[in-house]
Design a protein around this motif. Sequence first.
Motif, PDB file in Angstrom:
ATOM      1  N   ILE A   3      30.158  53.789  39.478  1.00  0.00           N
ATOM      2  CA  ILE A   3      31.226  52.976  38.749  1.00  0.00           C
ATOM      3  C   ILE A   3      31.572  51.789  39.986  1.00  0.00           C
ATOM      4  O   ILE A   3      31.429  51.636  41.528  1.00  0.00           O
ATOM      5  N   LEU A   4      31.307  50.039  39.384  1.00  0.00           N
ATOM      6  CA  LEU A   4      31.143  49.162  40.349  1.00  0.00           C
ATOM      7  C   LEU A   4      33.045  48.300  40.602  1.00  0.00           C
ATOM      8  O   LEU A   4      33.241  47.791  39.128  1.00  0.00           O
ATOM      9  N   ILE A   5      33.331  48.391  41.154  1.00  0.00           N
ATOM     10  CA  ILE A   5      34.463  48.127  41.329  1.00  0.00           C
ATOM     11  C   ILE A   5      34.403  46.352  41.539  1.00  0.00           C
ATOM     12  O   ILE A   5      34.392  46.375  43.345  1.00  0.00           O
ATOM     13  N   MET A   6      35.110  45.176  40.718  1.00  0.00           N
ATOM     14  CA  MET A   6      34.775  44.603  41.113  1.00  0.00           C
ATOM     15  C   MET A   6      36.747  43.559  41.355  1.00  0.00           C
ATOM     16  O   MET A   6      37.164  43.224  40.787  1.00  0.00           O
ATOM     17  N   GLU A   7      36.740  43.324  42.702  1.00  0.00           N
ATOM     18  CA  GLU A   7      38.525  43.464  42.997  1.00  0.00           C
ATOM     19  C   GLU A   7      38.695  42.638  44.218  1.00  0.00           C
ATOM     20  O   GLU A   7      38.286  42.944  45.169  1.00  0.00           O
ATOM     21  N   ASN A   8      38.687  41.601  44.142  1.00  0.00           N
ATOM     22  CA  ASN A   8      38.913  41.027  45.546  1.00  0.00           C
ATOM     23  C   ASN A   8      40.356  41.048  46.448  1.00  0.00           C
ATOM     24  O   ASN A   8      41.024  40.718  47.826  1.00  0.00           O
ATOM     25  N   ASP A   9      41.193  42.346  45.463  1.00  0.00           N
ATOM     26  CA  ASP A   9      42.230  42.120  45.916  1.00  0.00           C
ATOM     27  C   ASP A   9      42.123  43.514  47.157  1.00  0.00           C
ATOM     28  O   ASP A   9      42.076  44.846  46.149  1.00  0.00           O
ATOM     29  N   VAL A  10      42.359  43.282  48.648  1.00  0.00           N
ATOM     30  CA  VAL A  10      41.486  44.649  49.261  1.00  0.00           C
ATOM     31  C   VAL A  10      42.210  45.961  49.321  1.00  0.00           C
ATOM     32  O   VAL A  10      41.512  47.286  48.745  1.00  0.00           O
ATOM     33  N   GLN A  11      43.501  45.346  48.960  1.00  0.00           N
ATOM     34  CA  GLN A  11      43.903  46.754  48.705  1.00  0.00           C
ATOM     35  C   GLN A  11      44.705  47.763  47.103  1.00  0.00           C
ATOM     36  O   GLN A  11      44.236  48.586  47.915  1.00  0.00           O
ATOM     37  N   MET A  12      44.178  47.035  46.510  1.00  0.00           N
ATOM     38  CA  MET A  12      43.519  47.372  44.871  1.00  0.00           C
ATOM     39  C   MET A  12      42.654  48.340  44.960  1.00  0.00           C
ATOM     40  O   MET A  12      42.064  48.846  44.436  1.00  0.00           O
ATOM     41  N   SER A  13      41.457  47.435  45.589  1.00  0.00           N
ATOM     42  CA  SER A  13      40.106  47.752  45.450  1.00  0.00           C
ATOM     43  C   SER A  13      40.086  49.144  46.480  1.00  0.00           C
ATOM     44  O   SER A  13      39.691  50.112  45.801  1.00  0.00           O
ATOM     45  N   ASP A  14      40.243  49.423  47.519  1.00  0.00           N
ATOM     46  CA  ASP A  14      40.503  50.707  48.342  1.00  0.00           C
ATOM     47  C   ASP A  14      41.084  51.809  47.592  1.00  0.00           C
ATOM     48  O   ASP A  14      40.707  53.154  47.127  1.00  0.00           O
ATOM     49  N   ALA A  15      42.170  51.361  46.607  1.00  0.00           N
ATOM     50  CA  ALA A  15      43.242  52.246  45.902  1.00  0.00           C
ATOM     51  C   ALA A  15      42.394  53.235  44.944  1.00  0.00           C
ATOM     52  O   ALA A  15      42.248  54.209  44.546  1.00  0.00           O
ATOM     53  N   LEU A  16      41.987  51.282  44.614  1.00  0.00           N
ATOM     54  CA  LEU A  16      41.137  52.230  42.847  1.00  0.00           C
ATOM     55  C   LEU A  16      39.832  53.459  43.416  1.00  0.00           C
ATOM     56  O   LEU A  16      39.247  54.305  43.182  1.00  0.00           O
ATOM     57  N   SER A  17      39.541  52.793  44.516  1.00  0.00           N
ATOM     58  CA  SER A  17      38.173  53.259  44.889  1.00  0.00           C
ATOM     59  C   SER A  17      38.357  54.716  45.877  1.00  0.00           C
ATOM     60  O   SER A  17      37.376  55.706  45.377  1.00  0.00           O
ATOM     61  N   ASN A  18      39.268  55.025  46.853  1.00  0.00           N
ATOM     62  CA  ASN A  18      39.738  56.953  46.799  1.00  0.00           C
ATOM     63  C   ASN A  18      40.473  57.432  45.331  1.00  0.00           C
ATOM     64  O   ASN A  18      39.486  58.319  45.580  1.00  0.00           O
TER      65      ASN A  18
END
Length: 225
Positions: A3-18
């Motif tokens: 899955i590729l996460i395209m999100e410029n909100d670093v906190q959100m992208s980290d949470a989704l990735s984890n």
Amino acid sequence: MRILIMENDVQMSDALSNLLSEHNYQCDVAESVGDAKYYLDIRNYDLVLLGWPAGTPSSSLNVIGEIKKNAHKTSVIVISERLDKESEIDALRSGADDFIRKPIDEEILLVRIEAKLRFGASNIIEIEELIINPEEEKIIYQGNEIELKGKPFEVLTHLAMHKDQIVSKEQLLDAIWEEPELVTPNVIEVAINQIRQKMDKPLDITTIETVRRRGYRFCFPKKIG
């Protein structure tokens, strides 16, 4: 599944990735369209999570069309804090497969992702009498199943998905190996040799050609000589 996460909100992208990593998904994070295009060029994704911030124009959804054009079997889910119905309609009309509003319910997100991956378009590659099924790690040629598993299978599949394109060793490493920096390019040569020994020679076909100093190219199956 990748899955590729395209999100410029670093906190959100980290949470989704984890969250996704905890559920055994392989994830990459792109904070810009440029980063996303780089990843999409070198890797095959089953699904893209696309953040659409409030205040950005509908034209920012044009990236969905680009994703679908180059990887039409990749599902795209737009995630956004926009609450209006018109935004959801814009996203879906732009080619998105689903629209999820923030704040995100983790259980709902996971179920939506499972549904898109389960019912999404098939990734099966069919070229004349050659069938490659990435989901089942199965190859069939002229009705007979070919015994090719692991990294050689993944290399063959990646090259087949980029048919007629020259793919370098570095690109193959980035696309297939979890930690490409920890392995040498020689593993690609080993995988290619396995494909030729276990598949090409016994079947008297050619599936991969070496392009000197540039990499490898999947070529249409044809009789040797």
